[in-house]
Write a protein that holds these residues in place. Structure first.
Motif, PDB file in Angstrom:
ATOM      1  N   CYS A 112      57.061  24.539 -10.619  1.00 44.17           N
ATOM      2  CA  CYS A 112      56.516  25.958 -10.285  1.00 44.17           C
ATOM      3  C   CYS A 112      55.785  26.397  -9.439  1.00 44.17           C
ATOM      4  O   CYS A 112      55.337  24.949  -8.368  1.00 44.17           O
ATOM      5  N   PRO A 113      54.842  27.314  -8.724  1.00 43.05           N
ATOM      6  CA  PRO A 113      54.478  27.755  -7.443  1.00 43.05           C
ATOM      7  C   PRO A 113      52.997  27.278  -7.222  1.00 43.05           C
ATOM      8  O   PRO A 113      52.650  26.484  -8.679  1.00 43.05           O
ATOM      9  N   TYR A 114      51.934  26.790  -6.496  1.00 41.70           N
ATOM     10  CA  TYR A 114      50.878  26.315  -6.140  1.00 41.70           C
ATOM     11  C   TYR A 114      50.310  26.616  -7.947  1.00 41.70           C
ATOM     12  O   TYR A 114      50.271  27.845  -7.338  1.00 41.70           O
ATOM     13  N   GLU A 122      46.875  19.663  -8.787  1.00 43.12           N
ATOM     14  CA  GLU A 122      47.666  20.282  -8.571  1.00 43.12           C
ATOM     15  C   GLU A 122      48.358  20.151  -9.450  1.00 43.12           C
ATOM     16  O   GLU A 122      48.650  19.103 -10.782  1.00 43.12           O
ATOM     17  N   TYR A 175      52.417  22.478   0.363  1.00 47.42           N
ATOM     18  CA  TYR A 175      52.865  21.866  -0.879  1.00 47.42           C
ATOM     19  C   TYR A 175      54.629  22.499  -1.161  1.00 47.42           C
ATOM     20  O   TYR A 175      55.203  23.126  -0.137  1.00 47.42           O
ATOM     21  N   ASP A 176      55.330  21.776  -1.453  1.00 45.98           N
ATOM     22  CA  ASP A 176      56.720  21.511  -1.502  1.00 45.98           C
ATOM     23  C   ASP A 176      56.854  21.026  -2.685  1.00 45.98           C
ATOM     24  O   ASP A 176      56.954  20.282  -3.458  1.00 45.98           O
ATOM     25  N   LYS A 177      57.057  22.274  -3.602  1.00 51.84           N
ATOM     26  CA  LYS A 177      57.584  22.149  -5.257  1.00 51.84           C
ATOM     27  C   LYS A 177      57.757  21.494  -5.379  1.00 51.84           C
ATOM     28  O   LYS A 177      57.846  20.336  -7.115  1.00 51.84           O
ATOM     29  N   HIS A 221      61.467  28.080 -13.459  1.00 46.58           N
ATOM     30  CA  HIS A 221      61.123  28.428 -12.068  1.00 46.58           C
ATOM     31  C   HIS A 221      61.662  28.268 -10.438  1.00 46.58           C
ATOM     32  O   HIS A 221      61.467  28.529  -9.445  1.00 46.58           O
ATOM     33  N   ASN A 223      64.747  28.724  -8.454  1.00 49.68           N
ATOM     34  CA  ASN A 223      64.487  30.133  -7.110  1.00 49.68           C
ATOM     35  C   ASN A 223      66.077  30.335  -7.957  1.00 49.68           C
ATOM     36  O   ASN A 223      67.085  30.214  -8.069  1.00 49.68           O
TER      37      ASN A 223
END
Length: 301
Positions: A112-114, A122, A175-177, A221, A223
């Motif tokens: 998910c996005p941050y 987180e 942050y790398d999801k 989530h 892409n």
């Protein structure tokens, strides 16, 4: 190789009954959580579906009752992104339930996005690891009194794509999801190992597992290019029902009675990554989790 070998195994099935057993399943309103609820309800267990969204939870409860033919199904509010909600849920279970034989830590968020939980974690490590760590901790005395009992935590093969970054557990520096998701799933494997050691001799056993690549809401989530790839490979992925089989196997398979702390896939023992067997990191993660959740670092003895 393990995956290829397991393709040629005959499908696991069991007629094991669960009358007089009580089961809590987190994230039971959708996907493999709901399928796990249906299967264990069919076996005669009392099912407590722990759901964040009560409207969706109640709709899923109706489905579980219809599909299983069992009325012994409850839906209760649990938001794993909020320690207050977790404490309220655990308090209600401890007050109202005389026993808890199976806990399935199934809920999760993925790539998910941050974002942060109510407690400032987180989101992925917060829900997937810290939320379930706290829930298990608060229910452990009831689970021990209900032995033989089992704690099942749904991890993923993604646990092998990362290591634990204990210096920046909440991905505040960067942050790398995908990495954060992978780290949270590795935390599930390490937590299961640590828990097994602490519960030795209590009659409570623990398991972590990879459900397979399952078509679930967790994909929401991803892409667009990744979603397109997933669509192309979807004929080779599992349905929610197929994805739930390893959770069900870990919950009911009699031969696992004496096994604890292991990792499973396709209803069989599987190899986890070297990082997933690192007991030094597992201990550090345990200590950090207790500290961050303000829990006295009991060894659960």
């Amino acid at each position: 190789m393990q995956g290829i070998r397991n393709l040629f195994r005959s499908a696991w099935s069991s007629a094991e009954r669960l009358e007089d057993k009580t089961v809590v399943i987190t994230g039971a309103n959708t996907g493999i959580g709901k399928e796990t609820a249906i299967d264990l309800a069919k076996r005669g267990a009392k099912i407590i579906m722990a759901c964040r969204d009560m409207e969706r939870g109640e709709a899923a409860k109706k489905e579980v009752i219809e599909s299983s033919g069992s009325e012994n199904v409850l839906c209760m509010k649990l938001d794993l992104a909020d320690s207050k909600s977790i404490r309220e849920f655990a308090e209600a279970i401890n007050k109202d339930e005389p026993k808890l034989n199976i806990l399935v830590n199934n809920a999760g968020v993925m790539v998910c996005p941050y974002g942060k939980t109510a407690d400032g974690f987180e989101m992925q490590i917060g829900v997937n690891h810290f939320g379930h760590f706290l829930l298990t901790h608060l229910l452990i005395d009831l689970i021990k009194r209900s032995a033989p009992a089992r704690i099942i935590t749904v991890s993923s093969i993604a646990h092998s794509w990362s290591s634990m970054n204990l210096e920046d557990i909440n991905s505040e520096k960067s942050y790398d999801k995908k990495r954060a998701y992978s780290q949270s799933k590795l935390a599930n494997v390490l937590f299961t190992r640590s828990l097994a050691k602490r519960l030795e001799g209590t009659g409570v056993t623990t398991y972590s597992l990879h459900p397979g690549v399952v078509q679930t809401d967790l994909w929401r989530h991803l892409n667009a290019p990744t979603r397109a790839i997933m669509k192309m490979v979807s004929p080779f992925t599992k349905t929610s029902s197929q994805g739930a089989q390893t959770s069900i196997y870990c919950a009911v398979e009699p031969s696992l009675d004496k096994e604890s702390g292991g990792y499973y896939s396709d209803c069989a023992p599987a190899k986890c990554s070297a990082a997933g067997k690192d007991d030094v990191v597992a201990q550090k993660l345990w200590d950090m989790s207790c500290q961050m959740l303000s829990l006295s670092n009991l060894d659960l003895e």
